[in-house]
Design an enzyme around this catalytic site. Structure first.
Site, PDB file in Angstrom:
ATOM      1  N   THR A 198     -49.289-114.886  23.196  1.00 20.73           N
ATOM      2  CA  THR A 198     -48.875-114.563  21.823  1.00 20.73           C
ATOM      3  C   THR A 198     -50.075-114.219  20.950  1.00 20.73           C
ATOM      4  OG1 THR A 198     -46.935-115.984  22.032  1.00 20.73           O
ATOM      5  CG2 THR A 198     -47.631-115.429  19.795  1.00 20.73           C
ATOM      6  N   CYS A 199     -51.161-114.932  21.155  1.00 17.26           N
ATOM      7  CA  CYS A 199     -52.365-114.706  20.355  1.00 17.26           C
ATOM      8  C   CYS A 199     -52.931-113.305  20.588  1.00 17.26           C
ATOM      9  CB  CYS A 199     -53.416-115.760  20.687  1.00 17.26           C
ATOM     10  SG  CYS A 199     -52.828-117.452  20.500  1.00 17.26           S
ATOM     11  N   SER A 200     -52.899-112.860  21.842  1.00 10.69           N
ATOM     12  CA  SER A 200     -53.453-111.553  22.204  1.00 10.69           C
ATOM     13  C   SER A 200     -52.490-110.401  21.983  1.00 10.69           C
ATOM     14  CB  SER A 200     -53.882-111.553  23.675  1.00 10.69           C
ATOM     15  OG  SER A 200     -54.988-112.404  23.860  1.00 10.69           O
ATOM     16  N   THR A 234     -54.720-115.882  25.107  1.00  6.45           N
ATOM     17  CA  THR A 234     -53.392-116.392  25.444  1.00  6.45           C
ATOM     18  C   THR A 234     -52.342-115.363  25.015  1.00  6.45           C
ATOM     19  OG1 THR A 234     -53.328-117.640  23.386  1.00  6.45           O
ATOM     20  CG2 THR A 234     -54.093-118.817  25.341  1.00  6.45           C
TER      21      THR A 234
END
EC number: 1.11.1.27
Length: 158
Positions: free
Chosen positions: A48-50, A46
């Protein structure tokens, strides 16, 4: 009520990717006798996560270890295949990519969020913990952004 500092992590069986495929691992064994940073993301791959959350821990892994952290663990409500592929795509060799495919751990620590409106189902909240021998020493949660759960914030707390 979410897990709190001073609480012991629940003993849940999750998965990591091994040489021959997914392997079961118990949280009680994974965190026994170690100082660890455990951080959770709503979903692998996703935005922000990546783009920020996982990369921050990859870049700061050596600094965290220099402060006495034995292991860095990332968890998400994704299966072991997805977590493994995401970790490889992010060069996260030093991070244990812990698959909570059924959301059992997220529920057990009472840190879930409902993303059904976005087609993602029940997911983990974004959080970061410092865990010492299975006991939570610090818990930071971010409803939005990464102010409380970034690698830099956790590094400063060690």
């Amino acid at each position: 009520m979410p897990i709190q500092p001073g609480d012991t992590l629940p003993d849940i069986e999750l998965q990591v990717m091994g040489e021959k495929g997914p392997e079961k691992v118990r949280t009680s064994e994974l965190f026994a006798g170690k100082k660890a940073v455990l951080f959770a993301v709503p979903g692998a791959f996703t935005p922000t996560c990546s783009a920020a959350h996982l990369p921050g821990f990859v870049v700061n892994a050596d600094k965290l270890r220099a402060k006495g952290v034995d292991s860095i663990v990332c968890t998400s409500v994704n299966d072991a295949f997805v977590m493994d592929a995401w970790g490889k795509s992010q060069n996260a060799e030093e991070i244990t990519m812990l698959a909570d495919g059924l959301g059992e751990f997220a529920r057990a620590v009472d840190l879930t969020q409902d993303r059904t409106a976005n087609g993602m189902g029940i997911r983990s909240q974004r959080y970061a913990m410092i865990v010492n021998n299975g006991t939570v020493e610090l818990l930071n949660i971010d409803a939005q952004g990464l102010d409380q759960t970034s690698a830099e914030t956790i590094l400063a707390a060690l």
